[in-house]
Design a protein around this motif. Structure first.
Motif, PDB file in Angstrom:
ATOM      1  N   THR A 215       0.829  -1.204   0.000  1.00  0.00           N
ATOM      2  CA  THR A 215       0.000   0.000   0.000  1.00  0.00           C
ATOM      3  C   THR A 215       0.871   1.266   0.000  1.00  0.00           C
ATOM      4  O   THR A 215       1.927   1.300   0.648  1.00  0.00           O
ATOM      5  CB  THR A 215      -0.929   0.052   1.224  1.00  0.00           C
ATOM      6  N   PRO A 216       0.461   2.306  -0.728  1.00  0.00           N
ATOM      7  CA  PRO A 216       1.202   3.575  -0.710  1.00  0.00           C
ATOM      8  C   PRO A 216       1.335   4.156   0.691  1.00  0.00           C
ATOM      9  O   PRO A 216       2.363   4.753   1.029  1.00  0.00           O
ATOM     10  CB  PRO A 216       0.360   4.488  -1.612  1.00  0.00           C
ATOM     11  N   THR A 217       0.315   3.978   1.526  1.00  0.00           N
ATOM     12  CA  THR A 217       0.364   4.519   2.892  1.00  0.00           C
ATOM     13  C   THR A 217       1.543   3.951   3.674  1.00  0.00           C
ATOM     14  O   THR A 217       2.286   4.688   4.333  1.00  0.00           O
ATOM     15  CB  THR A 217      -0.953   4.204   3.630  1.00  0.00           C
ATOM     16  N   TRP A 218       1.743   2.632   3.602  1.00  0.00           N
ATOM     17  CA  TRP A 218       2.865   2.020   4.329  1.00  0.00           C
ATOM     18  C   TRP A 218       4.203   2.455   3.746  1.00  0.00           C
ATOM     19  O   TRP A 218       5.166   2.684   4.473  1.00  0.00           O
ATOM     20  CB  TRP A 218       2.745   0.496   4.286  1.00  0.00           C
ATOM     21  N   LEU A 219       4.266   2.575   2.411  1.00  0.00           N
ATOM     22  CA  LEU A 219       5.511   3.019   1.771  1.00  0.00           C
ATOM     23  C   LEU A 219       5.847   4.444   2.173  1.00  0.00           C
ATOM     24  O   LEU A 219       7.024   4.775   2.400  1.00  0.00           O
ATOM     25  CB  LEU A 219       5.378   2.899   0.243  1.00  0.00           C
ATOM     26  N   LYS A 222       7.389   4.459   5.546  1.00  0.00           N
ATOM     27  CA  LYS A 222       8.787   4.020   5.558  1.00  0.00           C
ATOM     28  C   LYS A 222       9.688   4.958   4.752  1.00  0.00           C
ATOM     29  O   LYS A 222      10.839   4.609   4.452  1.00  0.00           O
ATOM     30  CB  LYS A 222       8.887   2.592   5.004  1.00  0.00           C
ATOM     31  N   ASP A 223       9.178   6.151   4.373  1.00  0.00           N
ATOM     32  CA  ASP A 223       9.931   7.170   3.622  1.00  0.00           C
ATOM     33  C   ASP A 223      10.375   6.684   2.244  1.00  0.00           C
ATOM     34  O   ASP A 223      11.367   7.176   1.703  1.00  0.00           O
ATOM     35  CB  ASP A 223      11.153   7.641   4.428  1.00  0.00           C
ATOM     36  N   ARG A 224       9.655   5.762   1.674  1.00  0.00           N
ATOM     37  CA  ARG A 224       9.946   5.297   0.307  1.00  0.00           C
ATOM     38  C   ARG A 224       9.026   6.063  -0.646  1.00  0.00           C
ATOM     39  O   ARG A 224       8.042   5.543  -1.173  1.00  0.00           O
ATOM     40  CB  ARG A 224       9.746   3.787   0.219  1.00  0.00           C
ATOM     41  N   PHE A 258       2.747  10.722   8.238  1.00  0.00           N
ATOM     42  CA  PHE A 258       2.963   9.281   8.113  1.00  0.00           C
ATOM     43  C   PHE A 258       4.148   8.805   8.955  1.00  0.00           C
ATOM     44  O   PHE A 258       4.573   7.664   8.827  1.00  0.00           O
ATOM     45  CB  PHE A 258       3.215   8.905   6.646  1.00  0.00           C
ATOM     46  N   ARG A 259       4.662   9.674   9.789  1.00  0.00           N
ATOM     47  CA  ARG A 259       5.859   9.339  10.569  1.00  0.00           C
ATOM     48  C   ARG A 259       5.561   8.207  11.555  1.00  0.00           C
ATOM     49  O   ARG A 259       4.555   8.209  12.256  1.00  0.00           O
ATOM     50  CB  ARG A 259       6.323  10.585  11.340  1.00  0.00           C
TER      51      ARG A 259
END
Length: 485
Positions: A215-219, A222-224, A258-259
Motif C-alpha cells: 500500500t502507498p500509505t505504508w511506503l 517508511k519514507d519510500r 505518516f511518521r
C-alpha cells in the motif's frame, strides 16, 4: 490460472487504448484500475474464506462426533472448547497482526499467516484424539488472528473511495462463503475430508498475495516516496481526482503525518486526541454489539440452534443449516451493493430493526411453544424468523463493522488501532461462543434471544448517534470528521 486470465485481459485493454478517443480512454483507464484493485484484493479475500471455514467447522464436526463418526468421546464443556479454542488463539494473536503489518508491510503480513493456517488444517486431518483436534483449532485461530487486523486496513488503503465499500463488503462475503463451503462439504463427507478441503484457502490466499501490491500509505510511512507514488499510480491510475489525492498524501508526508512513532507516543496520542480515540471507540463498540447479537453463535452451533428454535423433533436441521449459510452468502452479495450505494445509517437502522423484530419473534415463539403444539407457532413462525434474522444481520451487523474498520480507523495508528479492535472484538466473540451453550441451558432459548436483541438495540442506537457518513469520502476526509477541523 485466474491471475493469467486477468493479466491477459488487462494487457489486451492496454493495447487497444491508442485507437480510442480521450473520453473512451478515460473510461478504459478507470475500468482498468478497478479490475486491478479487485485483483490485488483477491489474496486477502481468499484468506477470509479461512475465517469462515474455521467458524463453520465445529458446526459439522460436533454433530459427527455425537453420531459416533469421530471415534472420540466428548462432553458439553469439551465441545464448547473445541468450538471456542480457535477464537481464543485468534483473539491473542490479533495483537501481533497490527505489529506485523507495520513492520513488514500490509502485503507481506498477509503471507506469513498461511503457514499456521495450513499446518492447523493438516493437524486436524491427521488427528486421532481430542487434544490434537484442539491443537489444530488453535493453529487455525492463530492464522486467522494474525491477518484479521490487516485485511480491512489493506483493502481500505488500496481501493478508491467509490470502490472501497464494495470490496470491504466482500470481506463478509468471503467469510460467509467459507462457512457455506465448509458446511456443504461436511454435510456430505467426513470432517477429515472437510479439514483437508479447508487447507486450500490459506494456500491459495498466500499464493495470490505474492501478486498483490504494497500500500502507498505504508511506503510513505517508511519514507519510500518514489515507491509510494509509483504504487499509487499503478493502483489508482491517473486522473485529476487521483492527482489531487496524491498531492494531499505528499503534503501529509511532508508535515510528518505518516511518521512512525514510538509506542509511548502512539498511546499518548490515542488517549489525548479525539480524532483518534473516538472512531476507534465507535467501531470497537459496534463490533462487540455485533458479536453479542448472536450471529457467530448460530454459525458455531448451527444444528443445535435450529433444534432449540424449532424443537428436537425437527427433522431437517442440516437442510436449515445450509439454507442459513446460503442466505448469508446471497445477503453478503446484496450488502456489497448496498454499501456502495446507500448511506451507512440507512443500513444500520434497517438491518437493526429487522434483526430485533426477528429475535423478538423467536423469543415469543419459544415461550408459546411450551403451552401450545400449534405447528404455525412452534415451527413455521420460528423457522421464518430464524432465516429472516440471518438475512437482516448479514445486511447490517456483519458487514458494516468490517467496512467501518477500513474507513474510520485513524491512519496514524492503523496497526495499533486494528490490533486493539480485533482483540476486543474477538474477546467478545470468544465469550459469546464459549458461553452460548450455558445461556441456552440456564436461561432457555427465549431469554437468550432477548439478550441478543438488547445487543442489537445497543449497536443500532450507538451508530445512529455517533457514526459519521463515510460514503464516497477519501480516508483523509473521513479522518477530519472527528477532528476540530
Amino acid at each position: 490460472m485466474l491471475f493469467g486470465i486477468l493479466w491477459s485481459y488487462i494487457k489486451i485493454i492496454w493495447e487497444k487504448r491508442s485507437s480510442r478517443s480521450s473520453s473512451e480512454l478515460n473510461a478504459d483507464r478507470k475500468w482498468d484500475t478497478t479490475i486491478y484493485q479487485i485483483f490485488i484484493s483477491l489474496g486477502p479475500l481468499i484468506f477470509c474464506f479461512s475465517v469462515g471455514a474455521m467458524m463453520g467447522f465445529s458446526g459439522i464436526f460436533l454433530p459427527q462426533l455425537e453420531a459416533g463418526k469421530g471415534q472420540m468421546k466428548t462432553n458439553g464443556d469439551v465441545q464448547s472448547w473445541i468450538a471456542s479454542s480457535a477464537v481464543l488463539s485468534m483473539t491473542f494473536f490479533s495483537l501481533f497482526g497490527g505489529f506485523l503489518m507495520e513492520e513488514v508491510g500490509r502485503r507481506s503480513a498477509h503471507i506469513i499467516p498461511a503457514i499456521p493456517g495450513i499446518a492447523g488444517w493438516l493437524t486436524i486431518y491427521f488427528a486421532r484424539n481430542i487434544s490434537t483436534i484442539l491443537i489444530g483449532r488453535i493453529l487455525t485461530g492463530i492464522s486467522c488472528g494474525l491477518f484479521a487486523p490487516i485485511t480491512s486496513a489493506y483493502i481500505g488503503e488500496i481501493t478508491s473511495p467509490s470502490l472501497r465499500p464494495f470490496i470491504l463488503g466482500c470481506i463478509t462475503l468471503s467469510v460467509t462463503s467459507g462457512t457455506l463451503l465448509c458446511h456443504l462439504v461436511g454435510t456430505f463427507y467426513s470432517w477429515r475430508t472437510t479439514a483437508i478441503f479447508c487447507a486450500i484457502f490459506p494456500t491459495i490466499g498466500g499464493i495470490l498475495t505474492f501478486f498483490s501490491e504494497e500500500t502507498p500509505t505504508w511506503l510513505f510511512r517508511k519514507d519510500r516516496i518514489e515507491d509510494a507514488c509509483a504504487a499509487f499510480s499503478r493502483i489508482r491510475g491517473q486522473s485529476e481526482e487521483t492527482e489531487k489525492e496524491l498531492e494531499v498524501m505528499l503534503e501529509k508526508h511532508k508535515n510528518g503525518g505518516f511518521r512512525s512513532k514510538p509506542l509511548a507516543e502512539i498511546t499518548q496520542d490515542l488517549i489525548a486526541k479525539p480524532e483518534l480515540f473516538k472512531p476507534l471507540l465507535v467501531v470497537v463498540l459496534y463490533f462487540v454489539s455485533a458479536q453479542f447479537a448472536g450471529i457467530n453463535v448460530v454459525t458455531f452451533y448451527a444444528i443445535d440452534v435450529v433444534k432449540l428454535s424449532l424443537g428436537a423433533k425437527f427433522e431437517k436441521s442440516h437442510v436449515t443449516m445450509l439454507g442459513m449459510d446460503f442466505i448469508r452468502v446471497v445477503t453478503s452479495v446484496i450488502a456489497c451493493i448496498l454499501l456502495k450505494n446507500l448511506k451507512r445509517r440507512h443500513l444500520v437502522v434497517g438491518g437493526g430493526v429487522g434483526c430485533m423484530g426477528c429475535l423478538l419473534t423467536l423469543s415469543f415463539s419459544n415461550f408459546l411453544s411450551r403451552v401450545t403444539e400449534n405447528t404455525l407457532l412452534s415451527v413455521y413462525a420460528p423457522l421464518t424468523a430464524l432465516l429472516a434474522y440471518v438475512f437482516f444481520i448479514s445486511i447490517s451487523l456483519v458487514p458494516l463493522p468490517w467496512c467501518l474498520a477500513g474507513e474510520l480507523l485513524p491512519q496514524e495508528l492503523k496497526g495499533l488501532a486494528s490490533s486493539l479492535l480485533c482483540f476486543f472484538s474477538f474477546t467478545a466473540f470468544f465469550i459469546a461462543v464459549k458461553c452460548a451453550p450455558f445461556l441456552f441451558e440456564f436461561l432457555g432459548a427465549g431469554l437468550t434471544y432477548l439478550v441478543f436483541c438488547g445487543s442489537v438495540l445497543f449497536g443500532t442506537t450507538l451508530c445512529w448517534f455517533f457514526l459519521p457518513e463515510t460514503k464516497n469520502k477519501t480516508l483523509e476526509e473521513i479522518s477530519d470528521t472527528y477532528s476540530e477541523r
